[in-house]
Design an enzyme around this catalytic site. Structure first.
Site, short mmCIF file in Angstrom:
data_model
loop_
_atom_site.label_atom_id
_atom_site.label_comp_id
_atom_site.label_asym_id
_atom_site.label_seq_id
_atom_site.Cartn_x
_atom_site.Cartn_y
_atom_site.Cartn_z
N LYS A 26 0.85 -1.21 0.00
CA LYS A 26 0.00 0.00 0.00
C LYS A 26 0.88 1.25 0.00
O LYS A 26 2.01 1.24 0.50
CB LYS A 26 -0.96 0.04 1.20
CG LYS A 26 -0.32 0.24 2.59
CD LYS A 26 -0.06 1.68 2.99
CE LYS A 26 0.96 1.76 4.10
NZ LYS A 26 1.55 3.02 4.39
N ASP A 153 -2.67 -1.34 9.21
CA ASP A 153 -2.93 -1.41 7.77
C ASP A 153 -3.54 -2.74 7.33
O ASP A 153 -3.86 -2.92 6.16
CB ASP A 153 -1.64 -1.18 6.98
CG ASP A 153 -1.00 0.17 7.29
OD1 ASP A 153 -1.75 1.13 7.56
OD2 ASP A 153 0.24 0.25 7.28
O1 C5P Z 1 -0.32 -0.49 13.79
P1 C5P Z 1 1.12 -0.64 13.48
O2 C5P Z 1 1.70 -1.88 14.09
O3 C5P Z 1 1.46 -0.51 12.05
O4 C5P Z 1 1.82 0.58 14.20
C1 C5P Z 1 3.17 0.58 14.54
C2 C5P Z 1 3.45 1.77 15.42
O5 C5P Z 1 3.34 2.98 14.64
C3 C5P Z 1 2.51 1.97 16.58
O6 C5P Z 1 2.88 1.20 17.70
C4 C5P Z 1 2.65 3.46 16.83
O7 C5P Z 1 3.85 3.75 17.52
C5 C5P Z 1 2.79 4.02 15.44
N1 C5P Z 1 1.49 4.43 14.91
C6 C5P Z 1 0.91 5.58 15.38
N2 C5P Z 1 -0.32 5.97 14.90
C7 C5P Z 1 -0.95 5.24 13.96
C8 C5P Z 1 -0.37 4.05 13.44
C9 C5P Z 1 0.85 3.67 13.95
O8 C5P Z 1 1.48 6.27 16.22
N3 C5P Z 1 -2.12 5.66 13.52
#
Ligand code: C5P
Length: 315
Positions: A26, A153
Site C-alpha cells: 500500500k 494497515d
Molecule cells: O499499527 P502498526 O503496528 O502498524 O503501528 C506501529 C506503530 O506505529 C505503533 O505502535 C505506533 O507507535 C505508530 N502508529 C501511530 N499511529 C498510527 C499508526 C501507527 O502512532 N495511527
C-alpha cells in the site's frame, strides 16, 4: 476438526491442497496525522491505495505451525512468535477455535520497514490463506477485526483498492470512484525506517513548531481522484509524516529531487518511509522515470507499479 460436510452444501470446508495468496503493497495518497492518543496511536485521516508490488504466502496442512521465507530482506526477519505471520495465524486460530496447524511459506517482494505496509500485508495474506486452509469461512469484515489487532494497515490490505482510513488506520471504507489506472514509480531505499520512530519524530517536530501545519481531512485528494487527471492528483498528494521521515533520513531529499529531475509529476515519501513513490502520466512515462532514478543511483532500485489493486486474494 470435522471434515464431514457433504459435497453439495455451502458450508466452508478445510482445504487439502496448498492455498496460495497474493497481497499488494500500500501507499498513502493522503496521510493526515492527528494528535497522539492515550493508547499510543495517532488519529489518522488517510487515503490508502494498493499497488502492484506483491508478496505471496502459501499455506499447507501441517502438524504444527511453521514458517519459511525467501526474498526481499527475509534474512532479517525473526521466525519466532514475534513474527506478524505467526501472530496472525495464532490470532485467527483462536478466533475460529481450531488448532493453529499449518506450514506457511512467504515469498517476499515488498521491502521490510519501507512504509509500504509489508508486515501488515503478510498478516493479511496469512488470514486469507489460513481461513481457507482451516475451512473457517469468515467474512472479510470478521478477518479485518482480527487483523486490526495485528497492524493498523491489515484491514485495508484485506480490502485493497483505494479506500479511506480513519481511527488509527484500521477503520476502512472503500472509495467508489470510476476505475482509473494510476502509474507509479517506487524507489526502494537501502535499509528501513521504524514506524514508531517516525511518528515520534513528528511529535517532536510539532512540539518545537518545526513542522508544517497538519494536512487535516482528505477532501482535496478525494476531489482530485474524481477528476482522473494525473497532474491534478499529483498536486493533491500529501503526507504529514514526510518531514519526520526526512528529518531521520535527510538523503530522502535527494531521492525526491532525482525523481523530479527524471520527469515525475510529483513524488512523496510513502507512509513512514523510507520508500518514495512518484506519480507518472502513463506506463511509458513511469518506465522513463524509473530509468532516470536508477541511473541517478539514489536508491537501491526503482520499479514501476500500477494501482489500484485488489486486496489479499487466493490465486
Ligand atoms: O499499527 P502498526 O503496528 O502498524 O503501528 C506501529 C506503530 O506505529 C505503533 O505502535 C505506533 O507507535 C505508530 N502508529 C501511530 N499511529 C498510527 C499508526 C501507527 O502512532 N495511527
Amino acid at each position: 476438526m470435522t471434515e464431514a460436510w457433504g459435497p453439495d452444501d455451502d458450508e466452508p470446508r478445510p482445504h487439502h491442497g496448498p492455498v496460495k495468496v497474493r497481497v499488494p503493497a500500500k501507499i498513502n495518497l493522503h496521510l493526515g496525522v492527528g494528535p497522539l492518543r492515550p493508547d499510543g496511536y495517532h488519529e489518522l485521516n488517510t487515503v490508502y491505495h494498493a499497488i502492484s508490488l506483491f508478496d505471496e504466502l502459501t499455506a499447507r496442512r501441517g502438524d504444527t505451525l511453521t514458517l519459511t521465507m525467501e526474498g526481499e530482506g527475509t534474512g532479517d526477519l525473526a521466525l519466532d512468535e514475534s513474527n506478524l505471520i505467526i501472530r496472525a495465524a495464532r490470532a485467527l486460530a483462536a478466533r475460529g477455535r481450531v488448532p493453529a496447524y499449518a506450514r506457511l511459506h512467504l515469498r517476499k517482494s515488498i521491502p521490510l520497514a519501507g512504509g509500504l505496509a509489508g508486515g501488515s500485508a503478510d498478516a493479511a495474506a496469512t488470514l486469507i490463506a489460513c481461513d481457507m486452509l482451516w475451512g473457517l469461512g469468515m467474512s472479510r469484515d470478521e478477518l479485518a477485526e482480527v487483523g486490526a489487532q495485528l497492524g493498523s494497515d491489515v484491514p485495508f490490505l484485506l480490502h485493497g483498492g483505494t479506500a479511506l482510513g480513519t481511527g488509527h488506520g484500521e477503520a476502512v471504507s472503500p472509495i467508489l470512484a470510476r476505475p482509473t489506472a494510476w502509474h507509479w514509480v517506487v524507489a526502494i531505499a537501502d535499509g528501513g525506517l521504524s514506524t514508531p520512530a517516525v511518528y515520534r519524530e513528528l511529535d517532536v517536530l510539532r512540539e518545537s513548531s518545526c513542522s508544517p501545519p497538519p494536512l487535516g481531512g482528505p477532501d482535496h485528494l478525494m476531489a482530485a481522484l474524481r477528476q482522473r487527471d494525473p497532474e491534478v492528483l499529483g498536486a493533491a498528494l500529501g503526507n504529514d509524516l514526510q518531514p519526520a521521515a526526512l528529518s531521520l533520513r535527510p538523503q530522502l531529499a535527494d531521492v525526491l529531487k532525482a525523481g523530479h529531475e527524471a520527469g515525475a509529476i510529483t513524488g512523496i515519501v510513502s507512509g513512514s518511509g523510507p520508500t518514495c513513490v512518484f506519480l507518472a502520466a502513463d506506463a511509458g512515462h513511469a518506465q522513463r522515470v524509473a530509468a532516470g532514478l536508477n541511473a541517478a543511483g539514489v536508491c537501491r532500485a526503482a520499479v514501476t507499479a500500477r494501482g489500484p489493486q485488489p486486496g489479499a486474494r487466493v490465486i
